[in-house]
Design a protein around this motif. Structure first.
Motif: not given
Length: 274
Positions: A20-21, A25
């Motif tokens: 998810d990170a 981004q």
């Protein structure tokens, strides 16, 4: 229709925070470049926009059902990959070689740096067996390996017949040695790499081919089961997984998606197409 994004191929529960990170981004970079990227990754059929009458190709032929007709809490990859709202998705070269390339553009590629069996664009699959029936040590990707000898008389399990890592790479390597899967005593489709690992771990199958990233993720998630297995060899390198965008997405947006994705992932490399 609102766009959707998905990074399904390594989307294991214990990795979802990191995945998810990565999407956040990429999402923010896309939005800064004028692309209306969705807030979050889709993980269920219910997250996909409806397509009344089903998904159709340029000639009007039905190629996938309307997502609302599918089990809501599952995710049908064949529908996801063909959905006209797919802004960014992850697939395998196997499906692309078997017809999917009609419906998507490849926009970037995954990196396998830092993984045993991986390097840049390329990955290998680990041939896993029960540890108790073989030597105690794992084979390194640089060691010599005879796939015919390893597969002869064995019950081989694999996730899907269009999977590059689980099936096609084995077929290719055997063909390179003048053999085929006929050397196996039996072959069984399991539906997923995890299911293949489970079959080998519980003794209902002898051997499976698991791509190096999936194998590394599994070892981290379930070290007890992983310790019951060992790697006896590795396939020859294959091109790593590509990221794709639906051909229904306007060409200018697709080019922007590709340009942004390649700053975070790897650029397209077509000189080793498998």
């Amino acid at each position: 229709m609102k766009f959707v994004a998905s990074m399904t191929m390594y989307d294991q529960p214990q990795e979802r925070g990191a995945l998810d990170a990565t999407w956040l981004q990429l999402r923010d970079a896309l939005r800064q470049n004028g692309v209306p990227a969705p807030d979050a990754l889709v993980r269920r059929n219910a997250d996909l926009p409806p397509v009344p009458g089903g998904i159709r190709d340029a000639a009007g032929r039905l190629i996938a059902p309307d997502p609302v007709s599918l089990p809501p809490d599952e995710l049908d990859l064949s529908v996801l990959w063909r959905h006209p709202a797919l802004l960014f998705g992850e697939t395998c070269w196997g499906p692309l070689q078997h017809g999917l390339d009609e419906f998507v553009h490849v926009v970037a590629q995954n990196s396998y740096d830092g993984l045993t069996g991986g390097q840049g664009y390329f990955y290998r699959s680990a041939l896993v067996v029960l540890r108790g029936h073989h030597n105690a040590w794992d084979a390194l990707p640089t060691s010599s390996f005879n796939s015919v000898q390893a597969m002869t008389g064995q019950h081989f399990v694999f996730n899907d017949r269009v999977s590059q890592s689980g099936y096609l790479s084995i077929v290719r390597d055997l063909q390179g040695l003048g053999a085929s899967l006929d050397v196996c005593s039996r072959t069984t489709v399991t539906g997923s790499h995890l299911a293949s690992i489970t079959h080998v771990a519980n003794g209902s199958a002898d051997i499976a081919a698991i791509d190096c990233r999936t194998w590394a993720l599994f070892r981290r998630a379930d070290p007890i089961t992983a310790d019951r297995l060992r790697v006896i060899g590795w396939t020859r390198p294959s091109m790593g997984l590509p990221f794709v965008c639906s051909r229904h997405v306007h060409s200018a947006l697709r080019r922007t998606v590709a340009a942004v994705a390649r700053t975070i992932m790897l650029p397209i490399r077509y000189d080793y197409y498998v």
